[in-house]
Design an enzyme around this catalytic site. Sequence first.
Site, PDB file in Angstrom:
ATOM      1  N   SER A   1      18.880  51.278  37.470  1.00  0.00           N
ATOM      2  CA  SER A   1      18.663  52.725  37.430  1.00  0.00           C
ATOM      3  C   SER A   1      18.418  53.354  36.077  1.00  0.00           C
ATOM      4  CB  SER A   1      19.827  53.452  38.090  1.00  0.00           C
ATOM      5  OG  SER A   1      19.650  53.408  39.476  1.00  0.00           O
TER       6      SER A   1
ATOM      7  N   LYS B   1      23.150  62.446  32.757  1.00  0.00           N
ATOM      8  CA  LYS B   1      23.039  62.245  34.213  1.00  0.00           C
ATOM      9  C   LYS B   1      24.221  62.897  34.930  1.00  0.00           C
ATOM     10  CE  LYS B   1      22.200  58.422  37.506  1.00  0.00           C
ATOM     11  NZ  LYS B   1      22.106  56.946  37.648  1.00  0.00           N
TER      12      LYS B   1
ATOM     13  N   SER C   1      17.782  55.350  39.780  1.00  0.00           N
ATOM     14  CA  SER C   1      18.323  56.624  40.204  1.00  0.00           C
ATOM     15  C   SER C   1      18.414  57.650  39.070  1.00  0.00           C
ATOM     16  CB  SER C   1      19.721  56.423  40.792  1.00  0.00           C
ATOM     17  OG  SER C   1      20.613  55.953  39.795  1.00  0.00           O
TER      18      SER C   1
HETATM   19  N1  GLN Z   1      17.651  51.092  42.935  1.00  0.00           N
HETATM   20  C1  GLN Z   1      18.914  50.443  43.003  1.00  0.00           C
HETATM   21  C2  GLN Z   1      19.664  50.920  44.219  1.00  0.00           C
HETATM   22  O1  GLN Z   1      19.170  51.705  44.926  1.00  0.00           O
HETATM   23  C3  GLN Z   1      19.687  50.640  41.764  1.00  0.00           C
HETATM   24  C4  GLN Z   1      20.530  51.842  41.707  1.00  0.00           C
HETATM   25  C5  GLN Z   1      21.297  51.988  40.434  1.00  0.00           C
HETATM   26  O2  GLN Z   1      21.104  51.220  39.488  1.00  0.00           O
HETATM   27  N2  GLN Z   1      22.169  52.961  40.408  1.00  0.00           N
HETATM   28  O3  GLN Z   1      20.752  50.510  44.473  1.00  0.00           O
END
Ligand code: GLN
Length: 478
Positions: free
Chosen positions: A186, A87, A162
């Site tokens: 994420s 990532k 994400s």
């Molecule tokens: N979807 C969640 C957010 O938007 C989680 C994001 C993450 O785990 N980085 O914050």
Amino acid sequence: MSCARLFKKMSNLNELTIAEASKKLASGEVTSVALTQECLDAIAQRNGELNAYLEVFDDALAQAKIADERRAKGESHPLLGIPLAIKDNILIEGKRASAASKILENYVATYDATAIAKLKEAGAVFLGRTNMDEFAMGGSNENSAFGPARNPHDVSRVPGGSSGGSASATAGHLALGALGTDTGGSVREPAAFCGVVGLKPTYGAVSRSGIIAMGSSLDQVGPFGKTVEDAELLFNAIKGRDALDSTSIDASDPVSNEKVIGVPRALFQKGIDPDVLERFEAALKNLEGKGYQIIDVELPSAPLALAAYYVIMPAEASSNLARFDGVRYGLALKGRDLIDDYATTRGQGFGPEVRRRIMLGTYVLSAGYYDAYYGKALGVRDLLRRELDAALGKAAVIATPTVPFPAWKIGEKSDPLSVYLADIFTVTANLTGNPALSVPMGTVEREGASLPVGIQFTAPHGAEQTLFVVGKDAQESR
Ligand code: GLN
């Protein structure tokens, strides 16, 4: 088709699991160079469509060659020569790391994240850096400054976020496995949407050194694999206490021999897709068939978890992102004066979701609102910890669907709140620090496409090994 081409087509090395490839590498049946080349071929074929990688490293084959040489000299490790996707918020020395943001578009990492250093030590090959929601803020990958990644099961749909690029790359066979980060779901959410396995380790089990921070009390690096075994291999390689992260721990509890799964059914009354619920019940039935006892547990404060997360996470993110000021890292735009330099750089460098969260976070931390919002959210976090501990006193793991619905169409959800709702079952583990694993539980049909959905298991702190055992049982039943 020539014989050589036919053989190549049938061999499909990029479709192997890490465990399978590892065996073939150890026996000398394949080389890391061949394995890496097949992943690069798959990337050349499919990345244009999937946008899973933001950059493919031009030294991937050279890394593979070194791995083969290390093996020839007698080294062995399950990840030696295994090609992985990383990532874009995990630092690899000498490579760009942009967190899919314009503000860091040209930032080159000056050191390795600890997870990367450990993978290098093991001899893994890094194919490239993967697409993500900008600064890991999102649940669909649509907040990337470089266009959304796509779901290999239906390219008109999101891969989840994400860490969408890492999930898409793993599911699309553009890598054998990947690393992501999980602050509120994420790793698990995109794993569920793309039909692969994703682990959010216990808070501190993997060092956060060299990760571009989002919410420091919530962030964890987590692996993606095609199987639970692969996720386990990756986790075992990256875990452990690290002097560079004072919150890191050596956590490794023995496997629980209690075969009891707690299900907080009261949470499933509204907002869950009926097909997802059906798959979930079928997955539980299969586990029952394997000797598990399914019991009801209560998590009375769980409906407040999402609200608490969307106060605590922006509060921490707003502080973490204060460092991007146009002076120290990345984009630097000139304004009328120094303050205007900051405002111009940040105004143009950050995308809309990042700006929204910085404003929210600054607001909830400001004098007069701190107690009303941030303090209350911390109170909810405490309640959640106690309730989850109590539930895990009765069961070895807690099970829920990973996400209440399957992947949506790119552009379908324009209101940020409706995307936040996807995190309803995942944020609790980040708030409490518990490890949680998403395992595919079959597919649901939407407009002619079979869309994967996932089951999430949450275990006590340090009980990843229990998650792997339960996860393998859930996986085998598919
Ligand atoms: N979807 C969640 C957010 O938007 C989680 C994001 C993450 O785990 N980085 O914050």
